[in-house]
Scaffold this motif. Structure first.
Motif, PDB file in Angstrom:
ATOM      1  N   GLY A   4       0.791  -1.223  -0.048  1.00  0.00           N
ATOM      2  CA  GLY A   4       0.119   0.087   0.051  1.00  0.00           C
ATOM      3  C   GLY A   4       0.629   1.152  -0.142  1.00  0.00           C
ATOM      4  N   GLY A   5       2.151   1.209   0.491  1.00  0.00           N
ATOM      5  CA  GLY A   5       2.903   2.377   0.304  1.00  0.00           C
ATOM      6  C   GLY A   5       2.877   3.328   1.355  1.00  0.00           C
ATOM      7  N   ALA A   6       2.400   2.671   2.443  1.00  0.00           N
ATOM      8  CA  ALA A   6       1.971   3.678   3.783  1.00  0.00           C
ATOM      9  C   ALA A   6       2.991   4.620   4.046  1.00  0.00           C
ATOM     10  N   ARG A   7       4.231   4.078   4.087  1.00  0.00           N
ATOM     11  CA  ARG A   7       5.607   4.416   4.618  1.00  0.00           C
ATOM     12  C   ARG A   7       5.707   4.840   5.957  1.00  0.00           C
ATOM     13  N   VAL A   8       4.712   4.114   6.984  1.00  0.00           N
ATOM     14  CA  VAL A   8       4.746   4.448   8.333  1.00  0.00           C
ATOM     15  C   VAL A   8       6.212   4.059   8.949  1.00  0.00           C
ATOM     16  N   TYR A   9       6.464   2.922   8.598  1.00  0.00           N
ATOM     17  CA  TYR A   9       8.053   2.629   9.435  1.00  0.00           C
ATOM     18  C   TYR A   9       9.006   3.303   8.943  1.00  0.00           C
ATOM     19  N   ARG A  11       9.214   6.322   8.943  1.00  0.00           N
ATOM     20  CA  ARG A  11       9.239   7.580   9.994  1.00  0.00           C
ATOM     21  C   ARG A  11       9.164   6.839  11.370  1.00  0.00           C
ATOM     22  N   PRO A  12      10.039   6.453  11.766  1.00  0.00           N
ATOM     23  CA  PRO A  12      10.030   5.690  13.020  1.00  0.00           C
ATOM     24  C   PRO A  12       9.812   6.880  14.265  1.00  0.00           C
ATOM     25  N   LYS A  13      10.356   8.110  14.028  1.00  0.00           N
ATOM     26  CA  LYS A  13      10.000   9.053  15.377  1.00  0.00           C
ATOM     27  C   LYS A  13       8.512   9.565  15.331  1.00  0.00           C
ATOM     28  N   ALA A  14       7.990   9.769  14.035  1.00  0.00           N
ATOM     29  CA  ALA A  14       6.448   9.941  14.161  1.00  0.00           C
ATOM     30  C   ALA A  14       5.886   8.657  14.817  1.00  0.00           C
ATOM     31  N   LEU A  15       6.235   7.387  14.398  1.00  0.00           N
ATOM     32  CA  LEU A  15       5.311   6.440  14.718  1.00  0.00           C
ATOM     33  C   LEU A  15       5.397   6.191  16.070  1.00  0.00           C
ATOM     34  N   LEU A  16       6.707   6.326  16.824  1.00  0.00           N
ATOM     35  CA  LEU A  16       6.955   6.185  18.115  1.00  0.00           C
ATOM     36  C   LEU A  16       6.347   7.299  18.964  1.00  0.00           C
ATOM     37  N   ALA A  17       6.098   8.324  18.691  1.00  0.00           N
ATOM     38  CA  ALA A  17       5.451   9.472  19.161  1.00  0.00           C
ATOM     39  C   ALA A  17       3.814   9.108  19.176  1.00  0.00           C
ATOM     40  N   LEU A  19       2.612   6.092  19.000  1.00  0.00           N
ATOM     41  CA  LEU A  19       2.444   4.802  19.864  1.00  0.00           C
ATOM     42  C   LEU A  19       2.571   5.146  21.393  1.00  0.00           C
ATOM     43  N   ALA A  20       3.452   6.150  21.576  1.00  0.00           N
ATOM     44  CA  ALA A  20       3.790   6.612  23.050  1.00  0.00           C
ATOM     45  C   ALA A  20       2.467   7.054  23.608  1.00  0.00           C
ATOM     46  N   LEU A  21       1.852   7.954  22.779  1.00  0.00           N
ATOM     47  CA  LEU A  21       0.644   8.626  23.155  1.00  0.00           C
ATOM     48  C   LEU A  21      -0.428   7.482  23.286  1.00  0.00           C
ATOM     49  N   VAL A  22      -0.736   6.741  22.519  1.00  0.00           N
ATOM     50  CA  VAL A  22      -1.681   5.787  22.678  1.00  0.00           C
ATOM     51  C   VAL A  22      -1.491   4.777  23.781  1.00  0.00           C
ATOM     52  N   VAL A  23      -0.427   4.272  23.914  1.00  0.00           N
ATOM     53  CA  VAL A  23      -0.017   3.131  24.847  1.00  0.00           C
ATOM     54  C   VAL A  23      -0.313   4.176  26.184  1.00  0.00           C
ATOM     55  N   ALA A  24       0.317   5.287  26.477  1.00  0.00           N
ATOM     56  CA  ALA A  24       0.285   5.973  27.774  1.00  0.00           C
ATOM     57  C   ALA A  24      -1.025   6.210  28.262  1.00  0.00           C
ATOM     58  N   ILE A  25      -2.065   6.588  27.338  1.00  0.00           N
ATOM     59  CA  ILE A  25      -3.353   7.004  27.697  1.00  0.00           C
ATOM     60  C   ILE A  25      -4.338   5.529  27.901  1.00  0.00           C
ATOM     61  N   PHE A  26      -4.000   4.398  27.075  1.00  0.00           N
ATOM     62  CA  PHE A  26      -4.782   3.397  27.197  1.00  0.00           C
ATOM     63  C   PHE A  26      -4.300   2.303  28.609  1.00  0.00           C
ATOM     64  N   ALA A  27      -2.908   2.568  28.801  1.00  0.00           N
ATOM     65  CA  ALA A  27      -2.430   1.762  29.867  1.00  0.00           C
ATOM     66  C   ALA A  27      -2.866   2.368  31.178  1.00  0.00           C
ATOM     67  N   PRO A  66      -3.084  -0.076  17.110  1.00  0.00           N
ATOM     68  CA  PRO A  66      -2.684   1.284  16.596  1.00  0.00           C
ATOM     69  C   PRO A  66      -1.861   1.462  15.341  1.00  0.00           C
ATOM     70  N   VAL A  67      -0.951   0.457  15.305  1.00  0.00           N
ATOM     71  CA  VAL A  67      -0.080   0.052  14.240  1.00  0.00           C
ATOM     72  C   VAL A  67      -1.002   0.016  12.930  1.00  0.00           C
ATOM     73  N   CYS A  68      -1.864  -1.227  13.097  1.00  0.00           N
ATOM     74  CA  CYS A  68      -2.688  -1.379  11.978  1.00  0.00           C
ATOM     75  C   CYS A  68      -3.467  -0.415  11.599  1.00  0.00           C
ATOM     76  N   ALA A  69      -3.905   0.161  12.483  1.00  0.00           N
ATOM     77  CA  ALA A  69      -5.087   1.600  12.203  1.00  0.00           C
ATOM     78  C   ALA A  69      -4.233   2.793  11.521  1.00  0.00           C
ATOM     79  N   LEU A  70      -3.003   2.758  12.136  1.00  0.00           N
ATOM     80  CA  LEU A  70      -2.024   3.763  11.335  1.00  0.00           C
ATOM     81  C   LEU A  70      -1.900   3.551   9.674  1.00  0.00           C
TER      82      LEU A  70
END
Length: 81
Positions: A4-9, A11-17, A19-27, A66-70
């Motif tokens: 699909g050419g998502a190019r998510v991986y 941009r690791p800084k954007a991905l980690l930012a 994920l950090a927000l999502v994981v923090a909130i739901f944890a 979240p990775v799948c959604a992104l």
């Protein structure tokens, strides 16, 4: 990512930012619910290892979904353009 050419991986800084927000909130949400007794995890249906009181499967859920959604969001956005 590849087809699909998502190019998510790419941009690791954007991905980690993200994920950090999502994981923090739901944890925090889960930890509060477990502490209050509103939510629990049956040891029979989990692998056993826990991190900060939550089963490892729950932490993986916070990462994988979240990775799948992104990936979906990025691919669909790319298709629309």
């Amino acid at each position: 990512e590849i087809i699909g050419g998502a190019r998510v991986y790419r941009r690791p800084k954007a991905l980690l930012a993200t994920l950090a927000l999502v994981v923090a909130i739901f944890a925090v949400w889960d930890l509060i619910a477990v502490h209050r007794g509103d939510w629990w995890f049956n040891a029979r249906y989990t692998l056993g290892p826990r991190l900060a009181g939550l089963p490892i499967e729950e932490w993986l859920f916070f990462l994988v979904v979240p990775v799948c959604a992104l990936l979906t969001y990025e691919v669909l956005g790319r298709v629309r353009r």
